[in-house]
Design a protein around this motif. Structure first.
Motif, PDB file in Angstrom:
ATOM      1  N   PRO A   1       0.807  -1.223   0.000  1.00  0.00           N
ATOM      2  CA  PRO A   1       0.000   0.000   0.000  1.00  0.00           C
ATOM      3  C   PRO A   1       0.839   1.271   0.000  1.00  0.00           C
ATOM      4  O   PRO A   1       0.302   2.360   0.180  1.00  0.00           O
ATOM      5  N   THR A   2       2.155   1.160  -0.198  1.00  0.00           N
ATOM      6  CA  THR A   2       3.016   2.338  -0.185  1.00  0.00           C
ATOM      7  C   THR A   2       2.846   3.156  -1.464  1.00  0.00           C
ATOM      8  O   THR A   2       2.594   2.613  -2.533  1.00  0.00           O
ATOM      9  N   PRO A   3       2.982   4.486  -1.382  1.00  0.00           N
ATOM     10  CA  PRO A   3       2.744   5.336  -2.559  1.00  0.00           C
ATOM     11  C   PRO A   3       3.899   5.276  -3.551  1.00  0.00           C
ATOM     12  O   PRO A   3       5.038   4.957  -3.200  1.00  0.00           O
ATOM     13  N   LEU A   4       3.581   5.607  -4.804  1.00  0.00           N
ATOM     14  CA  LEU A   4       4.579   5.694  -5.861  1.00  0.00           C
ATOM     15  C   LEU A   4       4.195   6.849  -6.775  1.00  0.00           C
ATOM     16  O   LEU A   4       3.070   6.901  -7.275  1.00  0.00           O
ATOM     17  N   SER A   5       5.117   7.797  -6.984  1.00  0.00           N
ATOM     18  CA  SER A   5       4.850   8.896  -7.907  1.00  0.00           C
ATOM     19  C   SER A   5       5.055   8.411  -9.340  1.00  0.00           C
ATOM     20  O   SER A   5       5.919   7.586  -9.599  1.00  0.00           O
ATOM     21  N   SER A   6       4.245   8.932 -10.269  1.00  0.00           N
ATOM     22  CA  SER A   6       4.327   8.526 -11.669  1.00  0.00           C
ATOM     23  C   SER A   6       4.777   9.663 -12.584  1.00  0.00           C
ATOM     24  O   SER A   6       5.571   9.455 -13.492  1.00  0.00           O
ATOM     25  N   TYR A   7       4.263  10.874 -12.361  1.00  0.00           N
ATOM     26  CA  TYR A   7       4.595  11.998 -13.239  1.00  0.00           C
ATOM     27  C   TYR A   7       4.074  13.288 -12.621  1.00  0.00           C
ATOM     28  O   TYR A   7       3.255  13.285 -11.694  1.00  0.00           O
TER      29      TYR A   7
END
Length: 817
Positions: A29-35
């Motif tokens: 459930p950890t966040p990930l930036s895409s753009y």
């Protein structure tokens, strides 16, 4: 209903193809930036940005470093995008997939903000993300307006200008209109791969009739850089697309177009700190044949200045369109003397030798004297100054045997250290990794040769760390020692959130790795901090101070970047422990395409938490969803057993073993300081469904319909039913992304009937993007849930008052191109 755009994400493990309980790992459930889009802005302006990410919790915050940057930090979720028609050629795969959601924020840049990249991250109660890059510019900027995928919809461009665009969806082409004089030269430079975007850009120049005159692919790494000279006065089009016609919202780019002189490179590519260096600056010009350009050379003295500890400075000649990086050294400088392919230039270290691999096959050699037992350091700088050269260093000793070798790699430019095995002359050879076919005047390099002084470097495993109160978190730190340095290193951290501690504070003598442990006491509030870690080592003659560097997602390994290779800060986020869980019943089941399956959920809450939980499809999956979709639903406090309706579209692939989907729960809490925070939980099991044949099918009487703006058109639809769906069906129109100005009156196909004629009205300014289709859906109900089918057809917009096109086949018209 939220329509999800597929983007392949290779960060997950492979998955199980058969039925039964899934054995693949649960997406975290950890966040990930895409753009971020636009991916930059002009200083002195305020820009609304769209931030894409996966598993981003509500009330997350945007962090962006560097002077002159002001933020409205909280991210606000944007409405989901409208229906995007799936690519008809795209067969679903068993690969992991990402479905980023979009958030909005505002970035304000001070008028005196320094030009260049800024690192940005997302942080929340769920954790933080690795950094990506946002570029601060000093030219007017334009954010593309879609649709612009055809020449007639290309936006007019004036010079100089930086364009911000997205290659979205797949096969997207962005057009921009140019008005040029005969002989006028324009230059363009794209930035995509250098900010971590997956876009591999191609820039093409077309004349007013659509004929391609110029194409530029790789210029700096995979980013294009080129010059075009107009053969005659008139209108031209700049077309931008991905080289493989891939696309998605994360395919962001910046493209600077100018008619000012464009600096290509300088020779030498740097100089000694604090001293004036006579540069030969090479700029693109328009004196070559039509469609080509040569280079103009200008001599200019430049004083080498850089921030303390920095090895680079940006240099932009007066009136030039762009700045280039120059390397700043701390030892005397010299220029190579040709020919030196077989006879080496003799140098007297410490020295930086400036050279060029001027042609394919060029090999430059330098020779220096060393005594037995002396430690030496050699480094060839090329990629760091945006040279196309990828250098290989080969060192031979007095006996002609190879002593050491190093080559450009994912870690950057080559460097090597060695201890002289004997007294005598040592020869270093510099060539390109693909020297047989690569080389040219712009293949500049700087070779530093010096006795190795005692030194060390610190490298963190990553640029972010999540810490739960009461549970220490560890981050690996590697030490690279050189020049005989083996002593202890004291560690100092600044920027830690209040109450957090870091251990150890010392790296022992001879130790080359250590685990940093950061702790937050129980009860610490949700917060974050940007931390700078510096190591201090003692040596004869003074103290060494070296920042710990960290790799980040915005600087892809082995490729050029507009930012530093490693960041000298890392993000520490204090997170909140889980308060709830969402579980699915992973019993293997069957359901027809075009129907809704009522999946069972169980929501469990920790003692003390009884809040609302919102459930949606998780942003990360271990295989593509193949259209599997569901609306977000809220379940109020006290609800533990629930039904979550999920839709199986009629386009699903019947040959797939099964469709599997993780769901994501979201809850909102309030901290002691009054701030609200979002918490996430991913289901440990999947909803597992095998699709069956559809219960309904809807078809149009022809695949292409001709129409004119300001008028109407009619289409006859036929509904094919199975005995399970015999009731009346309502029809509705869904427009593809970028279409507007088309409406349809409600239509119902009564029970027992099969056909209906639908009338669509086109406004005078109606827009239908190329290569897209309208779709009309038929919906009835079964067991209280909708059953759907769709008919697709293309709309060929005719010129006002023009004749109809002759059909190649009855009922089929020729498509406009």
């Amino acid at each position: 209903m939220r329509r999800l755009k597929i983007g392949i994400l290779t960060a997950f493990a492979a998955l199980v193809l058969g039925g039964g309980r899934p054995a693949a790992a649960q997406p975290p459930p950890t966040p990930l930036s895409s753009y971020i889009f636009p991916a930059g802005a002009r200083r002195g302006t305020t820009v609304a940005v769209r931030v894409g990410g996966e598993q981003v919790a509500p009330y997350s915050r945007l962090r962006m470093g560097g002077p002159g940057v002001l933020l409205a930090e909280e991210l606000f979720e944007r409405p989901p995008s409208r229906y995007v028609e799936p690519e008809p050629y795209h067969a679903p795969t068993m690969l992991a997939a990402a479905y980023p959601r979009e958030w909005s924020a505002r970035v304000t840049l001070a008028p005196d903000a320094s030009v260049g990249p800024r690192a940005w991250r997302i942080t929340s109660a769920q954790g933080g993300t690795s950094a990506r890059l946002f570029v601060v510019g000093d030219l007017p900027e334009l954010v593309e307006t879609e649709p612009n995928s055809a020449p007639e919809r290309g936006e007019a461009v004036s010079f100089p200008l930086t364009l911000n665009g997205q290659i979205n969806p797949r096969e997207d082409r962005d057009y921009f209109r140019l008005s040029l004089r005969a002989g006028q030269a324009i230059s363009f430079e794209g930035v995509a791969q250098r900010i971590g975007s997956p876009a591999d850009l191609v820039c093409e120049i077309l004349d007013g009739a659509g004929r391609m005159l110029h194409s530029q692919d790789d210029g700096v790494g995979r980013d294009p850089r080129g010059v075009f000279v107009a053969p005659r006065a008139g209108t031209y089009f700049l077309r931008v697309h991905d080289v493989g016609y891939w696309g998605g919202p994360e395919y962001v780019y910046r493209l600077t177009v100018t008619d000012r002189p464009f600096v290509e490179y300088a020779s030498p590519a740097g100089g000694q700190r604090g001293k004036s260096t006579a540069l030969r600056v090479f700029t693109a010009r328009g004196a070559g044949p039509a469609g080509q350009a040569g280079s103009a050379e200008v001599a200019q003295p430049v004083t080498m200045t850089a921030a303390p500890g920095s090895r680079l400075m940006l240099f932009q000649p007066a009136g030039a369109a762009n700045a280039i990086p120059l390397a700043v050294g701390d030892v005397p400088e010299a220029l190579e003397e040709e020919p030196n392919d077989s006879t080496a230039n003799r140098v007297s270290p410490p020295l930086t030798l400036n050279g060029r691999l001027e042609r394919p096959g060029d090999v430059d050699r330098a020779v220096f004297s060393a005594r037995k037992g002396e430690p030496w350091f050699l480094e060839c700088v090329a990629e760091r100054i945006q040279s196309p050269a990828r250098a290989r260093l080969t060192l031979t000793g007095p006996d002609g045997r190879r002593v050491a070798e190093a080559a450009a790699s994912a870690g950057g430019d080559p460097r090597l250290t060695f201890t002289a095995p004997a007294d005598g002359d040592y020869t270093v050879s510099i060539r390109d990794l693909h020297g047989a076919v690569r080389g040219g005047p712009s293949f500049v390099y700087r070779l530093e040769v010096r006795p190795a002084a005692p030194d060390f470097q610190l490298l963190l495993a990553k640029d972010y760390l999540d810490v739960k109160p009461g549970e220490p978190a560890a981050l690996d730190l590697a030490v690279t020692r050189s020049g005989g340095f083996a002593g202890p290193i004291l560690l100092e951290a600044t920027g830690l959130p209040p109450g957090l501690t870091l251990q150890p504070g010392r790296i022992e003598a001879g130790q080359d790795k250590v685990k940093l442990v950061i702790s937050a006491p129980a009860g610490t509030e949700i917060t974050d901090g940007t931390v700078r870690l510096v190591g201090r080592g003692e040596q004869a003659g003074g103290e060494l101070r070296r920042p710990a560097l960290a790799p980040y997602i915005g600087a892809p390994a082995g490729l050029p970047t507009v930012g530093p290779r490693g960041l000298d800060t890392f993000l520490v986020s204090v997170t909140h422990p889980p308060l709830f869980a969402v579980e699915t019943d992973d019993t293997f089941t069957y359901s027809p395409k075009g129907t809704v399956y009522p999946a069972r959920l169980k929501i469990s809450r920790q003692p003390g938490f009884n809040g609302e939980v919102r459930v949606r499809i998780a942003d990360r999956q271990i295989r593509e969803l193949d259209g599997f979709d569901a609306e977000e639903r809220s379940y109020s406090s006290g609800v533990t057993d629930a039904i979550y309706p999920v839709s199986l579209p009629e386009t699903m692939d019947l040959s797939r073993p099964s469709s599997r989907v993780y769901v994501l729960g979201t809850a909102i809490i309030q901290g002691k300081d009054g701030r609200r925070h979002g918490l996430l939980a991913v289901s440990p099991k999947q909803i597992v469904i095998k699709s069956q044949p559809a219960l309904l099918a809807l078809s149009a009487d022809r695949p292409v319909v001709e129409a004119r703006r300001g008028t109407g058109m009619s289409v006859t639809l036929t509904l094919h039913r199975t005995p399970k769906c015999t009731e009346a069906a309502d029809l509705r129109l869904e427009l593809p992304q970028g279409a507007r100005g088309i409406t349809m009156m409600p239509v119902r196909i009564a029970a027992g009937e099969k056909t209906a004629v639908v009338h669509l009205n086109l406004a005078p300014d109606a827009v239908v993007p190329d290569d897209s289709r309208l779709r009309i859906g038929a919906r009835c109900t079964l067991n209280g849930y909708p059953v759907e089918a769709f008919a697709h057809f293309e709309v060929d917009l005719l010129a006002p008052g023009g004749p109809a096109k002759s059909a190649a086949k009855p009922g089929v018209t020729e498509r406009r191109r």
